[in-house]
Design a protein around this motif. Structure first.
Motif, PDB file in Angstrom:
ATOM      1  N   ALA A 116     -15.565  -4.706   0.171  1.00 38.19           N
ATOM      2  CA  ALA A 116     -14.937  -6.019   0.041  1.00 38.19           C
ATOM      3  C   ALA A 116     -15.037  -6.725   1.388  1.00 38.19           C
ATOM      4  CB  ALA A 116     -13.480  -5.892  -0.399  1.00 38.19           C
ATOM      5  N   LEU A 117     -15.685  -7.897   1.419  1.00 38.82           N
ATOM      6  CA  LEU A 117     -15.876  -8.643   2.654  1.00 38.82           C
ATOM      7  C   LEU A 117     -14.783  -9.689   2.806  1.00 38.82           C
ATOM      8  CD1 LEU A 117     -19.754  -9.176   2.491  1.00 38.82           C
ATOM      9  CD2 LEU A 117     -18.457  -7.245   3.444  1.00 38.82           C
ATOM     10  N   ALA A 118     -14.474 -10.002   4.050  1.00 37.96           N
ATOM     11  CA  ALA A 118     -13.437 -10.988   4.334  1.00 37.96           C
ATOM     12  C   ALA A 118     -13.812 -12.344   3.733  1.00 37.96           C
ATOM     13  CB  ALA A 118     -13.237 -11.120   5.843  1.00 37.96           C
ATOM     14  N   GLN A 119     -12.795 -13.071   3.293  1.00 34.15           N
ATOM     15  CA  GLN A 119     -13.035 -14.403   2.754  1.00 34.15           C
ATOM     16  C   GLN A 119     -13.598 -15.309   3.849  1.00 34.15           C
ATOM     17  OE1 GLN A 119      -9.574 -16.155   1.037  1.00 34.15           O
ATOM     18  NE2 GLN A 119     -10.685 -17.867   0.108  1.00 34.15           N
ATOM     19  N   GLY A 120     -14.648 -16.052   3.515  1.00 35.46           N
ATOM     20  CA  GLY A 120     -15.298 -16.910   4.495  1.00 35.46           C
ATOM     21  C   GLY A 120     -16.094 -16.137   5.521  1.00 35.46           C
ATOM     22  N   ASN A 121     -16.557 -14.933   5.177  1.00 38.52           N
ATOM     23  CA  ASN A 121     -17.280 -14.098   6.120  1.00 38.52           C
ATOM     24  C   ASN A 121     -18.611 -14.735   6.522  1.00 38.52           C
ATOM     25  OD1 ASN A 121     -19.667 -12.653   4.532  1.00 38.52           O
ATOM     26  ND2 ASN A 121     -17.914 -12.796   3.138  1.00 38.52           N
ATOM     27  N   THR A 122     -19.135 -14.239   7.629  1.00 41.12           N
ATOM     28  CA  THR A 122     -20.391 -14.787   8.151  1.00 41.12           C
ATOM     29  C   THR A 122     -21.549 -13.798   8.005  1.00 41.12           C
ATOM     30  OG1 THR A 122     -19.725 -14.037  10.355  1.00 41.12           O
ATOM     31  CG2 THR A 122     -19.261 -16.332   9.778  1.00 41.12           C
ATOM     32  N   TYR A 123     -21.491 -12.953   6.970  1.00 36.05           N
ATOM     33  CA  TYR A 123     -22.617 -12.084   6.665  1.00 36.05           C
ATOM     34  C   TYR A 123     -23.604 -12.843   5.780  1.00 36.05           C
ATOM     35  CZ  TYR A 123     -19.671  -8.193   8.224  1.00 36.05           C
ATOM     36  OH  TYR A 123     -18.883  -7.355   8.954  1.00 36.05           O
ATOM     37  N   GLY A 124     -24.881 -12.602   5.993  1.00 39.29           N
ATOM     38  CA  GLY A 124     -25.874 -13.237   5.137  1.00 39.29           C
ATOM     39  C   GLY A 124     -27.162 -13.484   5.883  1.00 39.29           C
ATOM     40  N   THR A 125     -28.008 -14.303   5.288  1.00 39.66           N
ATOM     41  CA  THR A 125     -29.316 -14.627   5.857  1.00 39.66           C
ATOM     42  C   THR A 125     -29.416 -16.127   6.054  1.00 39.66           C
ATOM     43  OG1 THR A 125     -30.323 -12.745   4.729  1.00 39.66           O
ATOM     44  CG2 THR A 125     -31.811 -14.447   5.556  1.00 39.66           C
ATOM     45  N   ASP A 126     -29.742 -16.539   7.271  1.00 41.72           N
ATOM     46  CA  ASP A 126     -29.882 -17.965   7.546  1.00 41.72           C
ATOM     47  C   ASP A 126     -31.134 -18.513   6.878  1.00 41.72           C
ATOM     48  OD1 ASP A 126     -27.652 -18.501   9.350  1.00 41.72           O
ATOM     49  OD2 ASP A 126     -28.663 -17.097  10.691  1.00 41.72           O
ATOM     50  N   GLU A 166     -22.075 -15.912  14.746  1.00 39.91           N
ATOM     51  CA  GLU A 166     -22.251 -14.787  13.820  1.00 39.91           C
ATOM     52  C   GLU A 166     -21.219 -13.679  14.035  1.00 39.91           C
ATOM     53  OE1 GLU A 166     -27.050 -14.780  13.096  1.00 39.91           O
ATOM     54  OE2 GLU A 166     -26.293 -13.983  14.994  1.00 39.91           O
ATOM     55  N   ARG A 167     -20.330 -13.829  14.979  1.00 38.38           N
ATOM     56  CA  ARG A 167     -19.378 -12.778  15.319  1.00 38.38           C
ATOM     57  C   ARG A 167     -17.982 -13.053  14.767  1.00 38.38           C
ATOM     58  NH1 ARG A 167     -18.704 -12.487  21.052  1.00 38.38           N
ATOM     59  NH2 ARG A 167     -18.181 -10.274  20.868  1.00 38.38           N
ATOM     60  N   THR A 168     -17.847 -14.017  13.892  1.00 38.82           N
ATOM     61  CA  THR A 168     -16.532 -14.356  13.336  1.00 38.82           C
ATOM     62  C   THR A 168     -16.452 -13.929  11.877  1.00 38.82           C
ATOM     63  OG1 THR A 168     -17.277 -16.570  12.660  1.00 38.82           O
ATOM     64  CG2 THR A 168     -16.351 -16.347  14.875  1.00 38.82           C
ATOM     65  N   GLN A 169     -15.235 -13.679  11.429  1.00 40.63           N
ATOM     66  CA  GLN A 169     -14.972 -13.328  10.025  1.00 40.63           C
ATOM     67  C   GLN A 169     -15.837 -12.154   9.552  1.00 40.63           C
ATOM     68  OE1 GLN A 169     -12.476 -14.775   8.375  1.00 40.63           O
ATOM     69  NE2 GLN A 169     -12.059 -16.080  10.140  1.00 40.63           N
ATOM     70  N   LEU A 170     -15.795 -11.066  10.299  1.00 40.14           N
ATOM     71  CA  LEU A 170     -16.620  -9.901   9.956  1.00 40.14           C
ATOM     72  C   LEU A 170     -15.810  -8.774   9.303  1.00 40.14           C
ATOM     73  CD1 LEU A 170     -18.937  -9.642  13.122  1.00 40.14           C
ATOM     74  CD2 LEU A 170     -19.388 -10.777  10.927  1.00 40.14           C
ATOM     75  N   GLY A 171     -14.611  -9.073   8.851  1.00 46.00           N
ATOM     76  CA  GLY A 171     -13.789  -8.038   8.241  1.00 46.00           C
ATOM     77  C   GLY A 171     -14.423  -7.438   6.992  1.00 46.00           C
ATOM     78  N   VAL A 172     -14.240  -6.133   6.815  1.00 43.66           N
ATOM     79  CA  VAL A 172     -14.760  -5.435   5.637  1.00 43.66           C
ATOM     80  C   VAL A 172     -13.802  -4.304   5.270  1.00 43.66           C
ATOM     81  CG1 VAL A 172     -16.182  -3.889   7.032  1.00 43.66           C
ATOM     82  CG2 VAL A 172     -16.766  -4.255   4.636  1.00 43.66           C
TER      83      VAL A 172
END
Length: 241
Positions: free
Chosen positions: A39-49, A111-117
């Motif tokens: 489960a990733l944090a809401q508004g997370n910054t994981y992904g592909t640009d 890219e270092r914000t909202q990285l909770g998992v």
């Protein structure tokens, strides 16, 4: 055989019989994990640009094992069982969305914000409850990914789950560290039984109390002790007569 030796033997057998009758062997606890997930944090910054866009998404993906895969094991107190929970992979793009080589791959401040998992477990046994969750501290290091230093890490917090009457088990996941780009690591989870639940004794002849049903070997040992004690009693009466 002298009367003293017979008495000592009878006492020893009686003590062993008492221990056998009063000792309760804890049965193994059955574990059945029927689902896992990240489960990733809401508004997370994981992904592909997207191409030609500024770097604001960290190229990390989380894949859990099949949700219908049962992980089943019987554990005694102190035993552990490990299974593959999923896979985590780091595939970071280069600057401005290009993915040409490791030298261009960079972790930016955005890219270092909202990285909770969190890791989610669904148990059928020994607890049948909503998802059990384990959180993590996630660290992404600012800069390029060309050196051998750790660029991305996940440190999981172990948790303890209580069940039944006094039962406890721990849930833990292996911490992960990534020191290069285009790297995938299997995520393993471990269950450890810390204590087995206390099982109430069944009622005895309709009474409110109860006693554990002795094993056949315990009954035989108790019978042997009583037989020797009876033999000693009869022999002493004969000697006194």
């Amino acid at each position: 055989m002298s009367g003293k030796l017979l008495r000592q033997g009878a006492l020893t057998l009686a003590a062993l019989a008492g221990m056998a009758l009063n000792s309760a062997q804890a049965a193994a606890v059955h574990f059945d994990v029927v689902g896992t997930g990240f489960a990733l944090a809401q508004g997370n910054t994981y992904g592909t640009d997207a191409n030609n866009s500024p770097n604001h998404l960290l190229g990390v993906t989380f894949s859990a094992t099949a949700p219908n895969l049962h992980q089943i094991e019987n554990l005694a107190v102190g035993q552990s069982y490990s299974f593959q929970f999923g896979t985590v992979a780091l595939h970071e793009e280069g600057n401005n969305g290009s993915n040409v080589n490791n030298g261009a791959a960079t972790i930016t401040e955005a890219e270092r914000t909202q990285l909770g998992v969190s890791a989610l477990f669904k148990f059928l046994e020994p607890v049948n409850s909503p998802d059990l969750s384990i959180s993590a501290v996630v660290t992404a290091v600012l800069g390029n990914l060309v050196d051998s230093a750790v660029d991305f890490s996940i440190d999981w917090a172990d948790t303890t789950v209580s069940f039944g009457n006094g039962g406890q088990f721990s849930l833990s996941l292996d911490d992960l560290s990534f020191n290069r780009n285009h790297m995938a690591i299997d995520q393993w989870a471990t269950i450890t039984l810390l204590s087995a639940p206390i099982v109430p004794s069944p009622p005895n002849n309709g009474g409110t109390g109860g006693h554990a049903v002795p094993e056949p070997g315990s009954l035989a040992l108790a019978g042997l002790g009583l037989g020797v004690a009876g033999f000693i009693g009869r022999r002493r009466k004969q000697q006194q007569g």
